[in-house]
Design an enzyme around this catalytic site. Structure first.
Site, PDB file in Angstrom:
ATOM      1  CB  CYS A 161      51.147  29.013  23.054  1.00 19.19           C
ATOM      2  SG  CYS A 161      50.587  30.702  23.350  1.00 19.19           S
ATOM      3  CG  HIS A 174      52.464  28.745  19.048  1.00 23.07           C
ATOM      4  ND1 HIS A 174      51.138  29.128  18.964  1.00 23.07           N
ATOM      5  CD2 HIS A 174      53.047  29.612  19.915  1.00 23.07           C
ATOM      6  CE1 HIS A 174      50.937  30.168  19.753  1.00 23.07           C
ATOM      7  NE2 HIS A 174      52.078  30.482  20.342  1.00 23.07           N
ATOM      8  CG  ASN A 191      50.064  33.780  20.039  1.00 22.48           C
ATOM      9  OD1 ASN A 191      49.391  32.763  20.101  1.00 22.48           O
ATOM     10  ND2 ASN A 191      51.107  33.997  20.827  1.00 22.48           N
TER      11      ASN A 191
END
Length: 331
Positions: free
Chosen positions: A117, A258, A288
């Site tokens: 990520c 993020h 996500n």
């Protein structure tokens, strides 16, 4: 004129699938509820690429085509294309090569990167170095994920989290010293491989009936351990990059974090002293999207940015990987 250029974003475009997977629909597939998901991670819905035979390159190629059109760039002008993804079309050929073929980029080279990520941060740092070398004038940075392809929709702890999408950015040199990529702080700690991983599909456990039956080719996550490390990691680097550049909360236009978990984002903002209206959040709509999530937020909120705005990009991901970038908006 300065001898070393700064890397600046001169365009950003995206592709997100049409299909919206809501919490209500998820609750018919697995033992969960809208209240349970919202209270824990803050996700209401996520976009899913449902059609068979379409991989990450399908979404990425559309994003790149839109970018070339928006920036009035001929494909022949692009010198390099880097694609960050943890869900490549295939183990090889690289997804970056497939994208180039689909959009007619013939004079470039490139490759895939994978840093979980945090992938946008790590890949942007890489692109920055190519730009600063002076050898490259037009680099396309792509982040794309079909996370739904590795999600186990029988696992209530992970299936609500992830969505699909792709974003493409044009990165070019600028000699205005105060604009563009200013600095980064990046870290890895391999202990993370014990807490967030996809076991099968690589050379360690090649595809077999046995590991498919054992559902080893899906995401596995020890949520509490990942949360604990992420809260500390993202907050530490975000505060550190502010201190390194003597930035007060008032000097930061926006934190672009993020989009994994609202509680992690809130903890990072508190540590930085940043007010909520300066934290850009779209996790509720997209979930996500791994390394695509920061670029997706940049694309989503780009109309808010003014030339010279101090932005801090901050992420934490599988590996573990984490980091922060100080970027000064350039247009």
């Amino acid at each position: 004129m300065h001898s070393k250029p700064k890397a600046i974003i001169t365009g950003v475009e995206a592709y997100i699938p049409d299909y919206v997977l809501t919490n209500e629909e998820l609750s018919t597939m697995v033992d969960t509820s809208d209240e349970w998901i919202m209270s824990r991670v803050g996700i209401k819905e996520r976009r899913i690429l449902r059609e068979d035979g379409l991989g990450t390159s399908f979404m990425a190629a559309i994003a790149v085509e839109r970018l070339l059109e928006a920036t009035k760039t001929d494909p022949s002008e692009v010198q390099m294309l880097l694609c960050h993804t943890v869900t490549p079309d295939m183990v090889f050929t690289a997804t970056s090569n497939i994208i180039c073929d689909k959009v007619g980029i013939k004079n470039a080279w490139g490759y895939d990167t994978n840093a979980g990520c945090s992938g946008f941060l790590f890949t942007f740092e890489t692109v920055r170095r190519f730009i600063e070398s002076g050898a490259y004038k037009k680099i396309v940075l792509v982040c794309g994920e079909r996370m739904s392809s590795i999600v186990n929709y029988e696992d209530r702890t992970t299936c609500p989290l992830f969505g699909d999408g792709a974003v493409a950015m044009m990165i070019e040199p600028s000699y205005e010293d105060n604009l563009g990529f200013q600095d980064s702080i990046l870290h890895v700690d391999g202990i993370g491989r014990k807490y967030l991983y996809q076991t099968a599909g690589g050379s360690l456990y090649p595809a077999s009936h046995d590991n498919i039956d054992k559902r080893m080719h899906f995401i596995h996550q020890d949520g509490q351990s990942v949360f604990k490390h992420a809260v500390v990691g993202m907050a530490d680097v975000s505060e550190e990059i502010m201190k390194r550049h003597n930035l007060l909360p008032a000097d930061v236009a926006y934190l672009v974090p993020h989009q994994a978990n609202l509680r992690i984002i809130d903890a990072t903002a508190r540590r930085m002293g940043i007010e909520k209206d300066k934290v850009l959040i779209n996790i509720e709509r997209f979930g996500n999207t791994a390394g695509t999530s920061i670029p997706l937020a940049i694309w989503d909120f780009k109309s808010k940015f003014k030339k010279g705005d101090n932005l801090i990009f901050s992420a934490f991901g599988a590996g573990f990987t984490w980091g922060a970038i100080l970027y000064r908006w350039a247009y």
